[in-house]
Design a protein around this motif. Structure first.
Motif, PDB file in Angstrom:
ATOM      1  N   GLY A 114      34.612   3.656 -67.317  1.00 53.13           N
ATOM      2  CA  GLY A 114      33.761   4.626 -67.985  1.00 53.13           C
ATOM      3  C   GLY A 114      34.210   4.857 -69.413  1.00 53.13           C
ATOM      4  N   LEU A 115      33.326   4.553 -70.367  1.00 55.14           N
ATOM      5  CA  LEU A 115      33.600   4.787 -71.786  1.00 55.14           C
ATOM      6  C   LEU A 115      32.943   6.116 -72.149  1.00 55.14           C
ATOM      7  CD1 LEU A 115      32.909   1.144 -73.034  1.00 55.14           C
ATOM      8  CD2 LEU A 115      35.093   2.179 -72.406  1.00 55.14           C
ATOM      9  N   ASN A 116      33.766   7.158 -72.210  1.00 55.10           N
ATOM     10  CA  ASN A 116      33.252   8.523 -72.267  1.00 55.10           C
ATOM     11  C   ASN A 116      33.262   9.152 -73.646  1.00 55.10           C
ATOM     12  OD1 ASN A 116      33.039   8.512 -69.363  1.00 55.10           O
ATOM     13  ND2 ASN A 116      35.256   8.803 -69.282  1.00 55.10           N
ATOM     14  N   GLY A 117      33.972   8.548 -74.599  1.00 57.30           N
ATOM     15  CA  GLY A 117      34.064   9.103 -75.942  1.00 57.30           C
ATOM     16  C   GLY A 117      33.783   8.049 -76.979  1.00 57.30           C
ATOM     17  N   ALA A 118      33.327   8.477 -78.152  1.00 56.02           N
ATOM     18  CA  ALA A 118      32.940   7.546 -79.216  1.00 56.02           C
ATOM     19  C   ALA A 118      34.079   6.602 -79.577  1.00 56.02           C
ATOM     20  CB  ALA A 118      32.505   8.331 -80.454  1.00 56.02           C
ATOM     21  N   HIS A 119      33.715   5.345 -79.835  1.00 51.78           N
ATOM     22  CA  HIS A 119      34.633   4.297 -80.299  1.00 51.78           C
ATOM     23  C   HIS A 119      35.668   3.887 -79.243  1.00 51.78           C
ATOM     24  CE1 HIS A 119      32.867   4.736 -84.261  1.00 51.78           C
ATOM     25  NE2 HIS A 119      33.114   6.044 -84.204  1.00 51.78           N
ATOM     26  N   ALA A 120      35.401   4.189 -77.995  1.00 53.55           N
ATOM     27  CA  ALA A 120      36.255   3.656 -76.929  1.00 53.55           C
ATOM     28  C   ALA A 120      35.989   2.157 -76.774  1.00 53.55           C
ATOM     29  CB  ALA A 120      35.996   4.379 -75.617  1.00 53.55           C
ATOM     30  N   VAL A 121      37.033   1.407 -76.405  1.00 53.32           N
ATOM     31  CA  VAL A 121      36.943  -0.057 -76.320  1.00 53.32           C
ATOM     32  C   VAL A 121      37.495  -0.522 -74.975  1.00 53.32           C
ATOM     33  CG1 VAL A 121      37.710  -2.254 -77.301  1.00 53.32           C
ATOM     34  CG2 VAL A 121      37.184  -0.323 -78.819  1.00 53.32           C
ATOM     35  N   SER A 122      36.751  -1.407 -74.312  1.00 54.27           N
ATOM     36  CA  SER A 122      37.205  -2.016 -73.059  1.00 54.27           C
ATOM     37  C   SER A 122      37.187  -3.528 -73.199  1.00 54.27           C
ATOM     38  CB  SER A 122      36.303  -1.598 -71.893  1.00 54.27           C
ATOM     39  OG  SER A 122      36.621  -2.334 -70.716  1.00 54.27           O
ATOM     40  N   ARG A 123      38.306  -4.160 -72.846  1.00 51.43           N
ATOM     41  CA  ARG A 123      38.396  -5.613 -72.835  1.00 51.43           C
ATOM     42  C   ARG A 123      38.877  -6.036 -71.448  1.00 51.43           C
ATOM     43  NH1 ARG A 123      35.763  -4.861 -76.581  1.00 51.43           N
ATOM     44  NH2 ARG A 123      36.191  -5.221 -78.789  1.00 51.43           N
ATOM     45  N   MET A 124      38.157  -6.947 -70.812  1.00 55.40           N
ATOM     46  CA  MET A 124      38.478  -7.349 -69.438  1.00 55.40           C
ATOM     47  C   MET A 124      38.494  -8.866 -69.316  1.00 55.40           C
ATOM     48  SD  MET A 124      38.788  -6.899 -66.096  1.00 55.40           S
ATOM     49  CE  MET A 124      38.269  -7.481 -64.472  1.00 55.40           C
ATOM     50  N   GLY A 125      39.596  -9.406 -68.803  1.00 50.40           N
ATOM     51  CA  GLY A 125      39.669 -10.821 -68.479  1.00 50.40           C
ATOM     52  C   GLY A 125      39.988 -10.963 -67.007  1.00 50.40           C
ATOM     53  N   HIS A 135      38.260 -16.266 -49.630  1.00 45.98           N
ATOM     54  CA  HIS A 135      37.080 -15.557 -50.124  1.00 45.98           C
ATOM     55  C   HIS A 135      37.537 -14.523 -51.157  1.00 45.98           C
ATOM     56  CE1 HIS A 135      32.992 -13.496 -49.001  1.00 45.98           C
ATOM     57  NE2 HIS A 135      33.167 -13.613 -50.317  1.00 45.98           N
ATOM     58  N   CYS A 136      37.150 -14.728 -52.388  1.00 43.07           N
ATOM     59  CA  CYS A 136      37.516 -13.819 -53.481  1.00 43.07           C
ATOM     60  C   CYS A 136      36.275 -13.074 -53.960  1.00 43.07           C
ATOM     61  CB  CYS A 136      38.119 -14.582 -54.649  1.00 43.07           C
ATOM     62  SG  CYS A 136      39.703 -15.378 -54.301  1.00 43.07           S
ATOM     63  N   VAL A 137      36.428 -11.770 -54.134  1.00 41.84           N
ATOM     64  CA  VAL A 137      35.316 -10.942 -54.622  1.00 41.84           C
ATOM     65  C   VAL A 137      35.814 -10.084 -55.779  1.00 41.84           C
ATOM     66  CG1 VAL A 137      33.619  -9.168 -54.057  1.00 41.84           C
ATOM     67  CG2 VAL A 137      34.294 -10.839 -52.319  1.00 41.84           C
ATOM     68  N   MET A 138      35.071 -10.098 -56.875  1.00 39.24           N
ATOM     69  CA  MET A 138      35.393  -9.273 -58.029  1.00 39.24           C
ATOM     70  C   MET A 138      34.118  -8.587 -58.502  1.00 39.24           C
ATOM     71  SD  MET A 138      37.605 -10.356 -61.439  1.00 39.24           S
ATOM     72  CE  MET A 138      38.972 -10.952 -60.439  1.00 39.24           C
ATOM     73  N   GLU A 139      34.123  -7.256 -58.476  1.00 44.27           N
ATOM     74  CA  GLU A 139      32.984  -6.470 -58.940  1.00 44.27           C
ATOM     75  C   GLU A 139      33.417  -5.663 -60.155  1.00 44.27           C
ATOM     76  OE1 GLU A 139      31.045  -4.160 -55.947  1.00 44.27           O
ATOM     77  OE2 GLU A 139      31.416  -5.653 -54.365  1.00 44.27           O
ATOM     78  N   LEU A 140      32.537  -5.612 -61.156  1.00 45.54           N
ATOM     79  CA  LEU A 140      32.855  -4.904 -62.390  1.00 45.54           C
ATOM     80  C   LEU A 140      31.642  -4.106 -62.858  1.00 45.54           C
ATOM     81  CD1 LEU A 140      34.558  -4.308 -64.936  1.00 45.54           C
ATOM     82  CD2 LEU A 140      33.722  -6.493 -65.871  1.00 45.54           C
ATOM     83  N   ARG A 141      31.821  -2.803 -62.971  1.00 45.78           N
ATOM     84  CA  ARG A 141      30.775  -1.933 -63.512  1.00 45.78           C
ATOM     85  C   ARG A 141      31.335  -1.227 -64.743  1.00 45.78           C
ATOM     86  NH1 ARG A 141      26.042   0.864 -61.639  1.00 45.78           N
ATOM     87  NH2 ARG A 141      25.681   2.754 -62.878  1.00 45.78           N
ATOM     88  N   THR A 142      30.741  -1.497 -65.887  1.00 52.32           N
ATOM     89  CA  THR A 142      31.167  -0.876 -67.138  1.00 52.32           C
ATOM     90  C   THR A 142      30.066   0.064 -67.599  1.00 52.32           C
ATOM     91  OG1 THR A 142      32.388  -2.891 -67.721  1.00 52.32           O
ATOM     92  CG2 THR A 142      31.988  -1.296 -69.476  1.00 52.32           C
ATOM     93  N   GLU A 143      30.400   1.349 -67.722  1.00 45.46           N
ATOM     94  CA  GLU A 143      29.405   2.346 -68.101  1.00 45.46           C
ATOM     95  C   GLU A 143      29.685   2.844 -69.517  1.00 45.46           C
ATOM     96  OE1 GLU A 143      28.876   5.473 -65.313  1.00 45.46           O
ATOM     97  OE2 GLU A 143      28.282   4.115 -63.664  1.00 45.46           O
ATOM     98  N   HIS A 144      28.717   2.605 -70.403  1.00 45.93           N
ATOM     99  CA  HIS A 144      28.766   3.132 -71.767  1.00 45.93           C
ATOM    100  C   HIS A 144      28.066   4.491 -71.750  1.00 45.93           C
ATOM    101  CE1 HIS A 144      30.084  -0.483 -74.137  1.00 45.93           C
ATOM    102  NE2 HIS A 144      29.828  -1.034 -72.952  1.00 45.93           N
ATOM    103  N   ARG A 145      28.852   5.550 -71.819  1.00 49.54           N
ATOM    104  CA  ARG A 145      28.302   6.904 -71.724  1.00 49.54           C
ATOM    105  C   ARG A 145      28.270   7.624 -73.058  1.00 49.54           C
ATOM    106  NH1 ARG A 145      32.507   7.938 -66.835  1.00 49.54           N
ATOM    107  NH2 ARG A 145      31.552   6.585 -65.260  1.00 49.54           N
ATOM    108  N   ALA A 146      28.866   7.034 -74.085  1.00 48.60           N
ATOM    109  CA  ALA A 146      28.923   7.647 -75.406  1.00 48.60           C
ATOM    110  C   ALA A 146      28.564   6.598 -76.459  1.00 48.60           C
ATOM    111  CB  ALA A 146      30.314   8.220 -75.673  1.00 48.60           C
ATOM    112  N   ALA A 147      28.212   7.071 -77.642  1.00 52.36           N
ATOM    113  CA  ALA A 147      27.802   6.172 -78.718  1.00 52.36           C
ATOM    114  C   ALA A 147      28.992   5.428 -79.314  1.00 52.36           C
ATOM    115  CB  ALA A 147      27.085   6.971 -79.804  1.00 52.36           C
ATOM    116  N   ASP A 148      28.690   4.293 -79.937  1.00 49.51           N
ATOM    117  CA  ASP A 148      29.648   3.532 -80.746  1.00 49.51           C
ATOM    118  C   ASP A 148      30.839   2.988 -79.949  1.00 49.51           C
ATOM    119  OD1 ASP A 148      28.384   3.953 -83.411  1.00 49.51           O
ATOM    120  OD2 ASP A 148      28.822   6.052 -82.945  1.00 49.51           O
ATOM    121  N   CYS A 149      30.608   2.643 -78.690  1.00 51.08           N
ATOM    122  CA  CYS A 149      31.658   2.028 -77.866  1.00 51.08           C
ATOM    123  C   CYS A 149      31.399   0.528 -77.726  1.00 51.08           C
ATOM    124  CB  CYS A 149      31.698   2.670 -76.476  1.00 51.08           C
ATOM    125  SG  CYS A 149      32.183   4.409 -76.492  1.00 51.08           S
ATOM    126  N   SER A 150      32.439  -0.209 -77.352  1.00 53.17           N
ATOM    127  CA  SER A 150      32.273  -1.653 -77.155  1.00 53.17           C
ATOM    128  C   SER A 150      33.008  -2.105 -75.902  1.00 53.17           C
ATOM    129  CB  SER A 150      32.792  -2.435 -78.368  1.00 53.17           C
ATOM    130  OG  SER A 150      34.192  -2.294 -78.499  1.00 53.17           O
TER     131      SER A 150
END
Length: 275
Positions: A114-125, A135-150
């Motif tokens: 959850g990106l909750n504040g302006a200019h928050a940055v998430s990088r995922m590899g 059996h491998c399972v990977m789920e990813l949910r990225t929520e942009h909740r504020a402006a100017d995030c990446s």
């Protein structure tokens, strides 16, 4: 896996279910938690921290990471056993979370960012390596909740034998999250006809001033590259291994815990011997 074990022994072990990383904890980094059942980590405002979670037993885990304003977290999440983990990352303004997740065996991981504040940055590899009937399972949910995030996520998968790999991704952009910059990519290689990989990246956008992209590929190894390497004296097995290690290394090299980089590549190399 000895290289991983030897490396994390030098880290500061976290015990208990809650831990706060403040400015005074810098000398003890990086921190590590091995087989946590429940864990809540807080990173104080303005602090840069490195944290490693390793699963060596088939257990279920609930993990949360709370990043206060202006903090930075380099997070490495490693599966050496068939474990299940739900990971929640909540980020305040100007925070940065760089995560590297590696599944070296059957595993199931759910990541909610959850990106909750302006200019928050998430990088995922992310990387999963599935051999035999794993059996491998990977789920990813990225929520942009504020402006100017990446956010930028790259998840790669390799499956051989009759193994199955799954990636399910979603980028959500809230109505007020204007000027969002989000990218989500899934790249996968099948090493046998019986192996299967499902890749499902998705976008859900409710703002109009955004830059968002997603994509997925599932294919075989690059036959032309293998031929090129064989013409230069490498065996078929050596050429395959080099190509796969290069493919996986693109994710592993994102690891922000430098001490783990070589050990992670050794895990990949040993896994390739089984595939």
């Amino acid at each position: 896996m000895a290289a991983i074990t030897d490396t994390i022994r030098r880290f500061a072990t976290v015990a208990g279910e809650q831990f706060r990383i403040g400015a005074d904890a810098g000398a003890a980094q990086p921190f590590v938690a091995v087989d946590p059942r429940k864990l809540c980590i807080e990173v104080a405002a303005g602090v840069a921290a490195r944290f490693v979670v390793v699963h060596e037993k088939p257990l279920a885990s609930s993990l949360s990471f709370l990043l206060e304003g202006g903090s930075r977290l380099e997070l490495t999440h490693l599966f050496l056993a068939e474990a299940f983990a739900e990971v929640v990352v909540e980020q305040a303004a100007d925070s940065v979370c760089c995560m590297t997740a590696v599944q070296a065996t059957s595993a199931n991981a759910i990541y909610k960012i959850g990106l909750n504040g302006a200019h928050a940055v998430s990088r995922m590899g992310g990387l999963f390596l599935a051999a035999d009937s794993e059996h491998c399972v990977m789920e990813l949910r990225t929520e942009h909740r504020a402006a100017d995030c990446s956010s930028d996520s790259l998840v790669k998968g390799i499956a051989g034998g009759s193994a199955v790999g799954e990636f399910h991704g979603l980028v959500y952009v809230a109505p007020d999250a204007q000027r969002t910059d989000a990218r989500q990519q899934s790249r996968n290689i099948l090493l046998s006809e019986a192996a299967r990989i499902v890749a499902e990246p998705q976008l859900e956008i409710y703002a109009d001033d955004v830059k968002c992209s997603h994509g997925a590929t599932v294919g075989q190894m690059d036959s032309e590259a293998i031929l090129y390497m064989r013409q230069r004296g490498l065996s078929l097995a050596q050429a395959r291994r080099l190509q796969i290690e290069g493919f996986a290394g693109d994710v592993v090299r994102r690891c922000g815990v430098e001490e783990l980089g070589e050990a992670l590549m050794e895990v990949v190399a040993r896994k390739m011997e089984m595939m």
